[in-house]
Design a protein around this motif. Sequence first.
Motif, PDB file in Angstrom:
ATOM      1  N   SER A   1      66.702-120.477 -31.694  1.00  0.00           N
ATOM      2  CA  SER A   1      67.833-120.975 -32.251  1.00  0.00           C
ATOM      3  C   SER A   1      67.738-122.626 -32.244  1.00  0.00           C
ATOM      4  N   SER A   2      67.320-123.070 -30.917  1.00  0.00           N
ATOM      5  CA  SER A   2      67.201-124.568 -30.592  1.00  0.00           C
ATOM      6  C   SER A   2      66.349-125.047 -31.785  1.00  0.00           C
ATOM      7  N   LEU A   3      65.558-124.447 -32.249  1.00  0.00           N
ATOM      8  CA  LEU A   3      64.782-125.068 -33.379  1.00  0.00           C
ATOM      9  C   LEU A   3      65.291-125.439 -35.011  1.00  0.00           C
ATOM     10  N   PHE A   4      66.276-124.688 -34.943  1.00  0.00           N
ATOM     11  CA  PHE A   4      67.238-124.769 -36.286  1.00  0.00           C
ATOM     12  C   PHE A   4      68.381-126.113 -36.115  1.00  0.00           C
ATOM     13  N   THR A   5      68.018-126.829 -37.172  1.00  0.00           N
ATOM     14  CA  THR A   5      69.142-127.866 -37.006  1.00  0.00           C
ATOM     15  C   THR A   5      70.323-127.703 -38.214  1.00  0.00           C
ATOM     16  N   GLN A   6      69.814-126.796 -39.195  1.00  0.00           N
ATOM     17  CA  GLN A   6      70.612-126.631 -40.429  1.00  0.00           C
ATOM     18  C   GLN A   6      71.777-125.651 -40.240  1.00  0.00           C
ATOM     19  N   ARG A   7      72.975-126.143 -40.581  1.00  0.00           N
ATOM     20  CA  ARG A   7      73.894-125.118 -40.482  1.00  0.00           C
ATOM     21  C   ARG A   7      73.726-123.957 -41.744  1.00  0.00           C
ATOM     22  N   ARG A   8      73.869-122.763 -41.453  1.00  0.00           N
ATOM     23  CA  ARG A   8      73.501-121.799 -42.607  1.00  0.00           C
ATOM     24  C   ARG A   8      74.460-121.119 -42.867  1.00  0.00           C
ATOM     25  N   ARG A   9      74.370-120.535 -44.179  1.00  0.00           N
ATOM     26  CA  ARG A   9      75.479-119.801 -44.955  1.00  0.00           C
ATOM     27  C   ARG A   9      75.524-118.536 -44.125  1.00  0.00           C
ATOM     28  N   LYS A  10      76.764-117.997 -44.269  1.00  0.00           N
ATOM     29  CA  LYS A  10      76.953-116.966 -43.120  1.00  0.00           C
ATOM     30  C   LYS A  10      76.313-115.727 -43.484  1.00  0.00           C
ATOM     31  N   ASP A  11      76.199-115.391 -44.690  1.00  0.00           N
ATOM     32  CA  ASP A  11      75.405-114.181 -45.055  1.00  0.00           C
ATOM     33  C   ASP A  11      73.780-114.354 -44.623  1.00  0.00           C
ATOM     34  N   GLU A  12      73.484-115.427 -44.233  1.00  0.00           N
ATOM     35  CA  GLU A  12      72.199-115.384 -43.826  1.00  0.00           C
ATOM     36  C   GLU A  12      71.902-115.628 -42.575  1.00  0.00           C
ATOM     37  N   VAL A  13      72.207-114.268 -41.644  1.00  0.00           N
ATOM     38  CA  VAL A  13      72.100-114.572 -40.485  1.00  0.00           C
ATOM     39  C   VAL A  13      70.575-114.823 -39.731  1.00  0.00           C
ATOM     40  N   GLU A  14      70.786-114.995 -38.458  1.00  0.00           N
ATOM     41  CA  GLU A  14      69.511-115.414 -37.893  1.00  0.00           C
ATOM     42  C   GLU A  14      68.443-115.868 -38.465  1.00  0.00           C
ATOM     43  N   LEU A  15      67.679-114.706 -39.022  1.00  0.00           N
ATOM     44  CA  LEU A  15      66.394-115.137 -39.560  1.00  0.00           C
ATOM     45  C   LEU A  15      66.689-115.508 -41.009  1.00  0.00           C
ATOM     46  N   SER A  16      66.436-116.872 -41.528  1.00  0.00           N
ATOM     47  CA  SER A  16      66.652-116.950 -42.939  1.00  0.00           C
ATOM     48  C   SER A  16      65.104-116.906 -43.493  1.00  0.00           C
ATOM     49  N   GLY A  17      64.707-115.728 -42.972  1.00  0.00           N
ATOM     50  CA  GLY A  17      63.275-115.326 -43.110  1.00  0.00           C
ATOM     51  C   GLY A  17      62.629-115.461 -44.365  1.00  0.00           C
ATOM     52  N   TYR A  18      62.557-116.725 -44.846  1.00  0.00           N
ATOM     53  CA  TYR A  18      61.864-116.582 -46.179  1.00  0.00           C
ATOM     54  C   TYR A  18      60.940-117.587 -46.045  1.00  0.00           C
ATOM     55  N   GLN A  19      59.542-117.346 -46.258  1.00  0.00           N
ATOM     56  CA  GLN A  19      58.613-118.223 -46.164  1.00  0.00           C
ATOM     57  C   GLN A  19      57.237-117.711 -46.958  1.00  0.00           C
ATOM     58  N   ARG A  20      56.582-118.890 -47.231  1.00  0.00           N
ATOM     59  CA  ARG A  20      55.081-118.507 -47.751  1.00  0.00           C
ATOM     60  C   ARG A  20      54.457-119.783 -47.832  1.00  0.00           C
TER      61      ARG A  20
ATOM     62  N   THR B   1      63.846-125.194 -48.069  1.00  0.00           N
ATOM     63  CA  THR B   1      62.522-125.929 -47.825  1.00  0.00           C
ATOM     64  C   THR B   1      61.312-125.142 -47.339  1.00  0.00           C
ATOM     65  N   HIS B   2      61.424-123.828 -47.257  1.00  0.00           N
ATOM     66  CA  HIS B   2      60.528-122.791 -46.904  1.00  0.00           C
ATOM     67  C   HIS B   2      59.976-122.961 -45.529  1.00  0.00           C
ATOM     68  N   THR B   3      60.947-123.888 -44.719  1.00  0.00           N
ATOM     69  CA  THR B   3      60.316-124.173 -43.097  1.00  0.00           C
ATOM     70  C   THR B   3      61.505-123.868 -42.154  1.00  0.00           C
ATOM     71  N   GLY B   4      62.463-123.795 -42.704  1.00  0.00           N
ATOM     72  CA  GLY B   4      63.676-123.435 -41.703  1.00  0.00           C
ATOM     73  C   GLY B   4      64.368-125.019 -41.388  1.00  0.00           C
ATOM     74  N   GLU B   5      63.716-125.992 -41.947  1.00  0.00           N
ATOM     75  CA  GLU B   5      64.237-127.497 -41.607  1.00  0.00           C
ATOM     76  C   GLU B   5      65.113-127.604 -43.060  1.00  0.00           C
ATOM     77  N   PRO B   6      65.966-128.807 -42.608  1.00  0.00           N
ATOM     78  CA  PRO B   6      67.045-129.039 -43.737  1.00  0.00           C
ATOM     79  C   PRO B   6      66.281-129.858 -44.870  1.00  0.00           C
ATOM     80  N   GLY B   7      66.763-129.437 -46.060  1.00  0.00           N
ATOM     81  CA  GLY B   7      66.064-130.274 -47.132  1.00  0.00           C
ATOM     82  C   GLY B   7      66.182-129.704 -48.527  1.00  0.00           C
ATOM     83  N   PHE B   8      65.369-130.120 -49.576  1.00  0.00           N
ATOM     84  CA  PHE B   8      65.691-129.463 -50.702  1.00  0.00           C
ATOM     85  C   PHE B   8      64.098-129.272 -51.319  1.00  0.00           C
ATOM     86  N   VAL B   9      64.067-128.587 -52.448  1.00  0.00           N
ATOM     87  CA  VAL B   9      62.771-128.378 -53.289  1.00  0.00           C
ATOM     88  C   VAL B   9      63.436-129.059 -54.585  1.00  0.00           C
ATOM     89  N   LEU B  10      62.749-130.020 -55.248  1.00  0.00           N
ATOM     90  CA  LEU B  10      62.703-130.265 -56.479  1.00  0.00           C
ATOM     91  C   LEU B  10      62.014-129.407 -57.447  1.00  0.00           C
TER      92      LEU B  10
END
Lengths: 528, 882
Positions: free
Chosen positions: B862-881, B673-682
């Motif tokens: 970490s409290s801001l993240f509600t999403q369970r993340r894949r193992k290899d994407e630690v802490e910062l799934s830092g992708y955003q734009r 979602t580019h936000t760290g929130e759960p969701g999808f891009v279609l």
Amino acid sequence: MSRTVSSWILSSARNSSVLRGKGRWYSICIPDRNELKWRLLVSKRCLYRAGSCSRSAFSSPRAFRHSSAEEEQLSFQLSASQINDILRAGELCHRAPPGSGRKGGSVLSFESNQLASNSPMEDRRSAATCLRTAGMLFGVFDGHAGAACAQARLPHYIAVSLMPRQSLQEIELAVEAMRPVRPILRRHGHPGDARDRRLSSRYFENLRVYWQHLLDLDAEPGLSLEEAMICAFKRLDSDISLEVQAPQDNELLRNIALQVAFSGATACVAHVDGVHLHVANTGDCRAVLGVREEDGTWSTLPLTRDHNAFDEFEIRRLKREHPRSEEKTLFVNDRLLGILMPSRAFGDVQLKWSKELQHSVLENGCDVEALNIYQYVPPNYHTPPYLTAEPEVTYHKLRSKDKFLVIASDGLWEMLSNERVVQLVAGHLTELSVQKPQLSFEKPVNLGYMHNLLLQRKSKGLASLDQNIATHLIRHAIGGNERGQVDQEKLAAMLALPDDLARMYRDDITVTVVYFNSESIEDYYRSN
Amino acid sequence: AAGMFLRLLSDLQWRAANPRWRRMSSSRRSSSTTAEPHPVSLPAQAQVVICGGGIMGTSVAYHLSKMGWKDIVLLEQGRLAAGTTRFCAGIVSTARPVSIELKMAHYSNKLYQQLEQETGVQTGYMKTGSISLAQTQDRLISLKRIASSLNVMGIPCEIISPKKVLQLHPLINIHDLVGAMYVPEDALVSSANVSLALATAASRNGVQIHERTSVSHVTVQKGHVTGVETDRGRIQCQYFVNCAGQWAYELGHSGEEPVHIPLHACEHFYLLTHPLQEPLSSSLPTIVDPDGRIYIRNWQGGILSGGFEKNPKPLFTEGRNQLEIQNLQEDWDHFGPLLSALLRRMPGLEALQIMQLVNCPESFTPDMRCIMGESPTARGYFVLAGMNSAGISYGGGAGKYLAEWMVNGYPSENVWPLDLKRFGTLQSSRTFLRHRVMEVMPLMCDLKVPRWDFQTGRQLRTSPLYDRLDAQGARWMEKHGFERVKYFVPPGSDLLDLDHSKTFYKPDWFDIVGSEVKCCKEAVCVIDMSSFTKFEISSTGDQALESLQYLFSNDLDVPVGHVVHTGMLNEKGGYENDCSIARLSKRSFFMISPTDQQVHCWAWLKNRLPDDSNLTVEDVTWKYTALNLIGPRAVDVLSELSYAPMTAEHFPSLFCKEMSVGYANGIRVMSITHTGEPGFVLYIPIEYALHVYNEVMNMGQKYGIRNAGYYALRSLRIEKFFAFWGQDLDAFTTPMECGREFQVKLEKGTQFVGQEALLEQKQNGVYKRFTMFILEDHDTDLDLWPWWGEPIFRNGRYVGKTTSSAYSYTLERHVCLGFVHHFDEKTGEELVVTTDFINQGEYEIDIAGQRFQAKAKLYPFSSLFTQRRRKDEVELSGYQRE
């Protein structure tokens, strides 16, 4: 402003004869779709006429614009700068390079402008300098029944007609050897002026046939200026007529040729070479000379006659050319055969060809509807041609008191008289010259003085004075009131009209004003 | 007349200083006796051909020759320094809001100062200082912001009171002033002479200069510059530099392969006066009065004053490109308002005699920043033009950066904000440029508030949903020509009009965006994100994978259906692009990058991918509409619409699958979602866009769906410490410096671009560190809001600047992101930044001169993240734009 826009529209609606400028062809023989709309509009407007014509009665501009498909909310009250933008979009101005006066060039500058009411614009203009012979050409073309015919091929025909044998041979050899041909004309055009690139090669071929014909004539010393202009006009018209009869596989080109031939255009072309001014006119464009008499008053010298039903000479000419039996049917409702306002024009082969020829050309499987060609054989069509493109050529030897020449399409002359036009140009010249000392720096000027001047000019509205005289004329033509002043509200209303209504109120207007260099004219008389 | 005088003077000086040149020119001068032969014929070839002998061309020649390139030819259609350079006002001003422009101006100032000594050509350099006046509090704030950034660069600058202004400049009426900014080291120069001095130095270094030689076009073969056609013959060359100023656009379009250089000239007026009775001192500071739209400098005992009016006059340049000196007419009526402003500022000048009103063309660009860099289509074709009336201020620095770019492959600073590749063909329409420059020129003096959007040249690229969203109250901004929603104004509520919404404080949309954010957190929102650049890369064999493995730092050899966040790095390990790549099949990849990467990324890939017909890259940006479903209920909406389980077990994070949504098949669904929130891009083929949107909105109703815009997205991403390319990340930032080691696979088994640099950094440590700051004592309602570019102070010492900031509705605090450096206290040398260094400091952020305490964090809450993340994407799934 006591008069509101709506009341103005109403009053002009009642006076609807003025509005027949356009649609010369069809408004009589075919029910005009615009006319239907027009009636609707009048009946609606009448509701308001009963009540007071205050601005509030007109508070809903959309109600007025109901006939326009656009639902965009377009402010009915255009601002002054919007008005200027619209009016000035077609401005064109050219000044002769300094020093050219000494070389005999009597044209100081020219200014030109156009305002469309038809979409697309049916007027064309051209200004060009002949490069192989001396002189400049200024032309105004007013098309009707579609924009197709009014293309400005004429200057090239005239230029070729004027060229001496040797130059003609030169270009013929160049074309033969496929070498690049040096240009014949230098056009002084507007970036927005339409040019038909795709047709140019074909037109060029016909132009070449023309100069080959001139070469064959073997006439030395060649044509006189008057003969050359007449010859060029007639030749172009016959080429237009022949192009459509010639077999043509390319459907696009054929359709264009058809549209050109079946629509029409009037033309007025002036040729200026030193003090020699020739004006060739076909139709109802007009050229008027502004003369400043020695006592400082201005007088008007028309150089053309309008070729239409109001011209005695034209009536007599047509009567002479056709049997007595047709005398009564030549002009009906002040129109040629009841159809066409001008009695001379390019194209309009409906009034030139025999019925048989028209049928054979049109029935050759072309889509008349799609091409917007109205196939209509007028009543009493017995001895074509009724229409000719042959111009009347007037010669005038310029005097130093001849200050300017106004050439304009009938859109201007319907609105303003010759005298009024000359008066406006003269007044504008004076205003401009009054302005000049304020802006020159011959005397030292300080910041405070300049600042006050600018503030004064702003408050007087002088700053918004049109620099281009053609714009000034158009502004007066469509916005002028009885007192000879520009009524801003009327102007705004006229310009805000949607396309489909605009042509009911105003025709396309094209104006070119040529200023003469009095000094170089005086020099001529002094040295001769 | 004044110009001519200036001109003659400079000719004499320059020719005296440059004997070689004198020989060439003397024969031309005495053209009455000799039949004007061209003195020196053009060389048949050269390494570099520079077109344009103004300040830009000569500066590039100067710097290239200084850097050791000698085989350079400079061509000028008229005479050197005879165009805009000759006419311009000669003010060197460092007070620039954009940091890179500030650096260029600073360098120029230092360069010009020593130029006379270096070349022997008098440049008229005079350090006068400049005073920028503020008539309003808002203006003062904007000056304070500039002052903060000047100060941390070591450029002396202070905010002064109106009384102090009067002391510095006795003629000024201070009654309507609230304050001013004084930059004592700003200077005046004779611009033509600076240009001639640069030319002289370049010429001594071996640069050949040919005047009266005009370039007709540049020839390009196989994507490389091969030569230049001039009216005096052809020159073969490897590099061409277009410094043609206002003619750069036409010159760019003259070749077979057009180079789009979006700029357009406007008329620019300034006034010259005779000297005052008591002539003004030549050291009197230059006055800039942006609220009056004017500048005033001393000039030969009198003044020179010009401005940037509200109603500029764009020039028709067509057909005029052979003129060296523009014969533009003076227009006093047009100048009237500026004259009023001048006399209001200096009422004592009423009696001053006017000498001349000069009309000088200035080129403006669509975003008010200059244009430099290499053409995306023709390698070796460089451009430096479009100075937005600050050519003299930028000249030195811009020439230096461009020379570095040519010699070293990239300048020593991040110049992306000026890069030609930020534009594409879509900005080069004449009509667009004419309309846009009419907005840009007045903007020179307008208040530059955060989140400014251009009003002209809009609605060019739109999503198929544009009308739908617009009808629902969308407010729009534009990026790379694409309309994007800022936020939705709910029915019934009203925002301020455009002029009144300009503020440095809390904006009027605060609550609107707040409720959009809340909906993203609690229910589900949909954001149209169609503007992203989308490429498809595929091959018949393994070429696609191999090439991408080489160009990207993360490991792309992942199972089909996985999405990988990765940087596209340069040799120094810096981010050229930051993208997400989905592996669609063994041999094809779908790549999403920021909107303004469309030209840059394309050129980067084209230049580096092997020339292999079995490997194809396609720009599919226009083919897909992207809908971002953000929020905990997105999963419910989507599973109802597709009759497929969408829970994390079936559709884990960072996953991509083609599926049906509603009636439409072939929708690419990605769990990002580019936000760290759960969701999808279609990613929806555009013909299905309306259908899918309608379905989503209908189905979403029971889950409380609503539309949202980019402002909500921005708040969400910044509170989660996501960096975004173009704002936080640039070509000088490596993954190591922004905590994204996990997105680099140094051991992925193949070499990749930037690997060595990253290995070195891993060993030696980093010299800057991307850090998140939470403002502590900042009152959202009353205090100035941070924007970007605010200086960061650690224990009272400057350590870096912020790169972006947003209000976090969850933390109820402002969050700023920025880079922390470690400068040695004594030498100022850059030292390695360690985690301890970051954590053990007291931080303050300087917003327009006021410092706010901030807490530094290297990891997001970490409290801001509600999403369970894949193992290899630690802490910062830092992708955003954005």
